[in-house]
Design an enzyme around this catalytic site. Sequence first.
Site, PDB file in Angstrom:
ATOM      1  N   ARG A   1       0.829  -1.217   0.000  1.00  0.00           N
ATOM      2  CA  ARG A   1       0.000   0.000   0.000  1.00  0.00           C
ATOM      3  C   ARG A   1       0.857   1.259   0.000  1.00  0.00           C
ATOM      4  O   ARG A   1       0.485   2.277  -0.592  1.00  0.00           O
ATOM      5  CB  ARG A   1      -0.956  -0.039   1.196  1.00  0.00           C
ATOM      6  CG  ARG A   1      -2.087  -1.062   0.977  1.00  0.00           C
ATOM      7  CD  ARG A   1      -2.678  -1.537   2.284  1.00  0.00           C
ATOM      8  NE  ARG A   1      -3.881  -2.358   2.116  1.00  0.00           N
ATOM      9  CZ  ARG A   1      -3.874  -3.681   1.860  1.00  0.00           C
ATOM     10  NH1 ARG A   1      -2.732  -4.334   1.712  1.00  0.00           N
ATOM     11  NH2 ARG A   1      -5.011  -4.342   1.739  1.00  0.00           N
TER      12      ARG A   1
ATOM     13  N   ARG B   1       3.323 -19.726   2.903  1.00  0.00           N
ATOM     14  CA  ARG B   1       2.839 -19.982   4.275  1.00  0.00           C
ATOM     15  C   ARG B   1       2.794 -21.488   4.586  1.00  0.00           C
ATOM     16  O   ARG B   1       2.974 -21.893   5.724  1.00  0.00           O
ATOM     17  CB  ARG B   1       1.484 -19.319   4.495  1.00  0.00           C
ATOM     18  CG  ARG B   1       1.564 -17.804   4.309  1.00  0.00           C
ATOM     19  CD  ARG B   1       0.536 -17.016   5.049  1.00  0.00           C
ATOM     20  NE  ARG B   1       0.492 -15.653   4.531  1.00  0.00           N
ATOM     21  CZ  ARG B   1       1.328 -14.677   4.891  1.00  0.00           C
ATOM     22  NH1 ARG B   1       2.267 -14.884   5.784  1.00  0.00           N
ATOM     23  NH2 ARG B   1       1.225 -13.471   4.357  1.00  0.00           N
TER      24      ARG B   1
ATOM     25  N   ASP C   1      -4.624 -15.517   7.231  1.00  0.00           N
ATOM     26  CA  ASP C   1      -3.326 -16.038   6.783  1.00  0.00           C
ATOM     27  C   ASP C   1      -2.684 -16.971   7.808  1.00  0.00           C
ATOM     28  O   ASP C   1      -1.686 -17.636   7.509  1.00  0.00           O
ATOM     29  CB  ASP C   1      -2.370 -14.883   6.463  1.00  0.00           C
ATOM     30  CG  ASP C   1      -2.808 -14.133   5.202  1.00  0.00           C
ATOM     31  OD1 ASP C   1      -3.578 -14.703   4.407  1.00  0.00           O
ATOM     32  OD2 ASP C   1      -2.384 -12.971   5.027  1.00  0.00           O
TER      33      ASP C   1
ATOM     34  N   ARG D   1      -6.375 -17.800  -9.661  1.00  0.00           N
ATOM     35  CA  ARG D   1      -7.085 -17.224  -8.503  1.00  0.00           C
ATOM     36  C   ARG D   1      -8.231 -16.314  -8.967  1.00  0.00           C
ATOM     37  O   ARG D   1      -8.114 -15.625  -9.983  1.00  0.00           O
ATOM     38  CB  ARG D   1      -6.090 -16.483  -7.591  1.00  0.00           C
ATOM     39  CG  ARG D   1      -5.112 -17.479  -6.969  1.00  0.00           C
ATOM     40  CD  ARG D   1      -4.127 -16.823  -6.067  1.00  0.00           C
ATOM     41  NE  ARG D   1      -4.747 -16.240  -4.883  1.00  0.00           N
ATOM     42  CZ  ARG D   1      -4.083 -15.512  -3.994  1.00  0.00           C
ATOM     43  NH1 ARG D   1      -2.796 -15.273  -4.165  1.00  0.00           N
ATOM     44  NH2 ARG D   1      -4.708 -15.024  -2.941  1.00  0.00           N
TER      45      ARG D   1
ATOM     46  N   GLY E   1      -1.330 -11.747  -5.061  1.00  0.00           N
ATOM     47  CA  GLY E   1      -2.763 -11.448  -5.142  1.00  0.00           C
ATOM     48  C   GLY E   1      -3.053 -10.016  -4.744  1.00  0.00           C
ATOM     49  O   GLY E   1      -3.928  -9.361  -5.318  1.00  0.00           O
TER      50      GLY E   1
ATOM     51  N   SER F   1     -12.910  -9.557   2.333  1.00  0.00           N
ATOM     52  CA  SER F   1     -11.619  -9.523   1.647  1.00  0.00           C
ATOM     53  C   SER F   1     -11.073  -8.108   1.610  1.00  0.00           C
ATOM     54  O   SER F   1     -11.667  -7.207   1.010  1.00  0.00           O
ATOM     55  CB  SER F   1     -11.757 -10.056   0.219  1.00  0.00           C
ATOM     56  OG  SER F   1     -10.611  -9.693  -0.525  1.00  0.00           O
TER      57      SER F   1
HETATM   58  C1  S3P Z   1      -4.253  -9.110   2.022  1.00  0.00           C
HETATM   59  C2  S3P Z   1      -5.506  -9.576   2.267  1.00  0.00           C
HETATM   60  C3  S3P Z   1      -5.831 -10.996   2.491  1.00  0.00           C
HETATM   61  C4  S3P Z   1      -4.589 -11.813   2.825  1.00  0.00           C
HETATM   62  C5  S3P Z   1      -3.426 -11.491   1.931  1.00  0.00           C
HETATM   63  C6  S3P Z   1      -3.080  -9.997   2.009  1.00  0.00           C
HETATM   64  C7  S3P Z   1      -4.058  -7.665   1.773  1.00  0.00           C
HETATM   65  O1  S3P Z   1      -6.410 -11.510   1.317  1.00  0.00           O
HETATM   66  O2  S3P Z   1      -4.875 -13.180   2.745  1.00  0.00           O
HETATM   67  O3  S3P Z   1      -2.294 -12.245   2.330  1.00  0.00           O
HETATM   68  O4  S3P Z   1      -2.912  -7.182   1.822  1.00  0.00           O
HETATM   69  O5  S3P Z   1      -5.061  -6.979   1.540  1.00  0.00           O
HETATM   70  P1  S3P Z   1      -7.997 -11.378   1.043  1.00  0.00           P
HETATM   71  O6  S3P Z   1      -8.313  -9.960   1.059  1.00  0.00           O
HETATM   72  O7  S3P Z   1      -8.216 -11.964  -0.324  1.00  0.00           O
HETATM   73  O8  S3P Z   1      -8.659 -12.181   2.119  1.00  0.00           O
END
Ligand code: S3P
Length: 423
Positions: free
Chosen positions: A26, A385, A312, A121, A93, A164
């Site tokens: 971020r 992980r 996580d 994904r 992701g 999420s």
């Molecule tokens: C994250 C949100 C989570 C987490 C990922 C990091 C983030 O995923 O599992 O490791 O930085 O916003 P989700 O938002 O898909 O649950």
Amino acid sequence: MKKILLNNKSLNGKTTVLGDKSISHRAIMIGALAEGITNIKGFLKGEDCIATINCFKELGIKIVENEDMISVYGNGLYGLKKPKNQLYVGNSGTTIRLISGILSAQKFSSIVTGDSSIIKRPMKRIVEPLSLMGANIESDNGFAPLYINGSNLKGIEYNMPIASAQVKSAILLASLFAKNKTTIIEKYKSRDHSEIMLKQFGANISINNNVIECNPVSKLIPQNINICGDISSACFIIVGALITKNSHIIIENVGINPTRTGFLEVLLKMGANIKFLNIKYINGEKVCDIEVKSSKLKACDISGDIIPKMIDEIPLFALVASLASGTSVVKDAEELKFKESNRIKTISTELNKIGANIIEASDGMIIEGDKIFYGNECESYNDHRIAMCIAIASLVCNEPIILNNYECVNISFPNFFDILENL
Ligand code: S3P
């Protein structure tokens, strides 16, 4: 590559862990949209966050990486340039989902893709709300590559169908460019680093329990950011100290944002000897030193709103629950299927190979406790992980474990094995 893991060790001493992965992503993204230089200390130089840096360099942002500080030369909300190449997020992701929110509002088109795990994904979860805002995103039936044609966006009111933070953050980043207010309603609260950081950069964002409102602003103001240690990384070391005999560790400067501490709350309920020392706030994030001593743990059931706060850490929960007394049940955790691997399946399979008895369910697991672990050959599934969980499990195995593809720890915790050795 294969690694033969330590067994029968205790952990002792003081350490720190590398910077928080979620906050690191971020800081680059929001810094890139601010007008001027954002200096970041404690940035996590793991593969995922480096992917974010590379994407923003490709979008024309100057980013200078020094030993202990990263400087992002933000070019303003409308200062990104059309990339010459596809944006490649690797395994991340967070990068693909958050950047899509920003790219949806640009004056140019772009293509975002990633590695073999990323293209499997689900991306519909961001394509749907962003499309409601007016975004034009083409995908392969909801999977990357994403072809994003920048558009003028409008604000929406959105009830999050899943908890999420990645989806919420994609919408929030897009909402910076929308012509009117965006409201997001969360059933269960997910991590709120985007809200905290956007507010610090001067975004017009307000949070009332589970309702977040974001109004457009003309500019974001650059900041100096100090990133705390990643609680999700610290949790591996914490579990290592809890389950081994005669362990006593302190991990300094760890983030304990209440949207991230679900696993610590559960460990305390299970009887863990964990203390939070020197609590303070840095850049709006709660931070402390965490002291941990070996503990005898008892079973605990988890479900509902605690799940997003420990999403996580659930593979680690499966590990501690296998060693605790009694049977533990995990429910409402279907989201685990959509992580870097299907973590319900991968953690159950690998822990069962070394003596656990975990039964998979559609939204969780039933974990029998009081297990004694033995050695075996284990897989990481290229999931950082899962690899680290198996490495921590090996601390209490009575024979060595061979772990295949262990290098994936570099995604979030490049010095994981060094820290374990040092402790
Ligand atoms: C994250 C949100 C989570 C987490 C990922 C990091 C983030 O995923 O599992 O490791 O930085 O916003 P989700 O938002 O898909 O649950």
